[in-house]
Design an enzyme around this catalytic site. Structure first.
Site: not given
Length: 250
Positions: A28, A45, A139
């Site tokens: 956010d 972004h 990961l």
């Protein structure tokens, strides 16, 4: 010694630490970060997308095995068209970058959400990315795209009903274990820690089922400024919690 000092001095040597096995992050503040710098929201972004790669690498070095990020929600379609178009363009580019990064770092990548709502070329890139990385042993990185938890639960329920009616599963009482196999996160452990950046303190329709026993941490920095040091702070707070499940101490 605080955990932040322990992590800073020892995590690269792979020493055991009490770090969450699975961290979920709500990314956010990209737009507000850009606005604070006099730049358009799309710049935020783009910078936020770059930071995802940084945090993926740092989290894995610290011992995190699963990382799930909330990148684009089902509600994000209501944003201005030019912003949505820019996000989709960014997503297309990110899919290419992620494929290279995953190959380099042995990441196993999975996309959560309703893929049918995405353009065909994006769906094809997602399929390519998931197929190419499915056997990687680094990961486990999940990206929530066109994702909303209520939507996920409804899709899971309807799929389960269809399977019961067609005889795929028996018409017996549905257990949690059975229901979880119909969620987008089937086969994944639930998050231990949820992090939300930018200071907002809500979960915004994200992993409602899976976060039932997670610890929450709200960072007062926007996502592009969320650094390794901020991640360490979050893990430090996680370690300070007296985690209990019902009446049993963990």
């Amino acid at each position: 010694m605080t955990l932040s000092k322990v992590v800073s001095s020892h995590f690269l040597r792979g020493e055991n630490m009490n770090v969450p096995n699975h961290i979920a992050i709500i990314l956010d503040g990209n737009g507000r970060w850009a606005k604070s710098k006099g730049m358009p929201r799309n710049y935020g972004h783009a910078q936020g997308s770059k930071n995802v790669e940084v945090i993926c690498e740092e989290a894995y070095k610290m011992g995190v095995n699963y990382l799930t990020v909330y990148a684009f929600s089902t509600e994000n379609w209501t944003r201005p068209k030019d912003e949505v178009d820019a996000l989709m363009k960014l997503l297309r580019n990110y899919m290419k970058t992620c494929l290279k990064t995953a190959a380099k770092n042995r990441m196993c990548v999975k996309v959560l959400g309703d893929k049918s709502g995405l353009d065909e070329d994006i769906r094809l890139r997602i399929a390519e990315l998931e197929e190419a990385t499915k056997d990687n042993d680094g990961l486990h990185f999940q990206i929530a795209l066109n994702y909303g938890s209520k939507d996920e639960l409804m899709r899971a329920m309807n799929h389960l009903i269809d399977d019961r009616e067609s005889g795929v599963i028996e018409k017996t009482p549905v257990t949690e274990a059975v229901f979880e196999q119909y969620l987008d996160t089937a086969g994944l452990p639930d998050p231990d820690l949820l992090i939300r950046t930018s200071g907002e303190q809500r979960i915004s329709n994200f992993l409602l089922w899976q976060l039932a026993y997670a610890e929450f941490y709200f960072a007062d920095v926007h996502w592009p400024d969320f650094s390794k040091e901020e991640l360490i702070k979050a893990i430090e707070v996680y370690n300070s919690r007296d985690r209990r499940f019902g009446a049993v101490k963990e």
